[in-house]
Design an enzyme around this catalytic site. Sequence first.
Site, PDB file in Angstrom:
ATOM      1  N   ASP A 171     -17.673 -27.441  -3.984  1.00  0.00           N
ATOM      2  CA  ASP A 171     -18.265 -28.397  -3.040  1.00  0.00           C
ATOM      3  C   ASP A 171     -19.788 -28.409  -3.144  1.00  0.00           C
ATOM      4  O   ASP A 171     -20.441 -29.364  -2.707  1.00  0.00           O
ATOM      5  CB  ASP A 171     -17.855 -28.042  -1.606  1.00  0.00           C
TER       6      ASP A 171
ATOM      7  N   LYS B 277     -23.097 -25.787 -11.370  1.00  0.00           N
ATOM      8  CA  LYS B 277     -21.687 -26.128 -11.204  1.00  0.00           C
ATOM      9  C   LYS B 277     -21.438 -27.603 -11.505  1.00  0.00           C
ATOM     10  O   LYS B 277     -20.403 -27.964 -12.082  1.00  0.00           O
ATOM     11  CB  LYS B 277     -21.219 -25.791  -9.789  1.00  0.00           C
TER      12      LYS B 277
ATOM     13  N   TRP C 285     -15.036 -22.575  -0.148  1.00  0.00           N
ATOM     14  CA  TRP C 285     -14.868 -21.497   0.824  1.00  0.00           C
ATOM     15  C   TRP C 285     -13.567 -20.719   0.597  1.00  0.00           C
ATOM     16  O   TRP C 285     -12.734 -20.566   1.486  1.00  0.00           O
ATOM     17  CB  TRP C 285     -14.915 -22.040   2.252  1.00  0.00           C
TER      18      TRP C 285
ATOM     19  N   TYR D  56     -27.666 -23.220  -8.100  1.00  0.00           N
ATOM     20  CA  TYR D  56     -26.242 -22.943  -8.261  1.00  0.00           C
ATOM     21  C   TYR D  56     -25.451 -24.244  -8.311  1.00  0.00           C
ATOM     22  O   TYR D  56     -24.601 -24.441  -9.189  1.00  0.00           O
ATOM     23  CB  TYR D  56     -25.741 -22.073  -7.109  1.00  0.00           C
TER      24      TYR D  56
ATOM     25  N   TYR E 233     -20.433 -17.799 -12.164  1.00  0.00           N
ATOM     26  CA  TYR E 233     -21.574 -17.126 -11.533  1.00  0.00           C
ATOM     27  C   TYR E 233     -21.612 -17.658 -10.105  1.00  0.00           C
ATOM     28  O   TYR E 233     -21.889 -18.842  -9.884  1.00  0.00           O
ATOM     29  CB  TYR E 233     -22.856 -17.470 -12.283  1.00  0.00           C
TER      30      TYR E 233
END
Length: 270
Positions: free
Chosen positions: A94, A120, A140, A116, A53
């Site tokens: 990250d 993670k 990224w 989020y 997600y």
Amino acid sequence: MRILVTGANGQLGRALKCLLADAEFCSHADFDITDPPERNWKQYSTIINCAAYNDVNGAENDRAAAWAVNAEAPARLARIAAENQLTLVHVSSDYIFDGTNEVHTEEELPSPLSAYGASKAAGDTAAQTAPQHYVIRTSWVFGDGENFMSTMRRLATQGVEPKVIHDQRGRPTFAEDLAKGIAHLLETEAPSGGYNLTSDGDAVGRDEIAMAVFVAIGGDPADVHPVTTEEYGVEAPRPRESTLALDKIKATGFSPTNWRAALALYVALR
């Protein structure tokens, strides 16, 4: 013995298809990681979990969905891996860090800023419960699909002069680098554990990346207007520093591409 890849339609899944021709690639419709379908797992050696997600802002208002996919699902996959002696490859982010440190090593403890990031970080930890695992922290990503680079390219071709945040710094990751790094760890049977994996090169602000895209397609980098995070306005907090140390992955014999060279190749092919 087969490799099963979840999230096959994402940028990383598509890059892996070019490397792992004999793997079984599953979309969400084929394999819902929140409710894993039955498999004869004795036929498999590895699960590579590319499903996630990824709506950072959306997670602030839909925390249950983010948690189900990013935290609970990796725990289920880790249990399957443990019970069937499989290797679990899980892709982390990250965003598990608060960005206080200028460079993040594999030993740094998670300190997420957002819902989020918290989801993670939980999935990162859960995946490590599989006896044989590679938890890949990246940042990224750009490849075949929608991403920051493709957005900047589109804006440049449309003559738009975007405002881009300059005080969030890091290194972009070419999806091809990410896929090759994962394949390398599996092929060399590198020690189990967590690995940072991005493209190489200098750490830059998002505005500098946007400028590099404009230059690559023959545009004017002056059309990119740097702004602060506060001036831009974001719903979910982001780490200011996202640069991941690459010493550990390099020690295994893998050398990522410089992100600027990867960007030039990426733009040239589109």
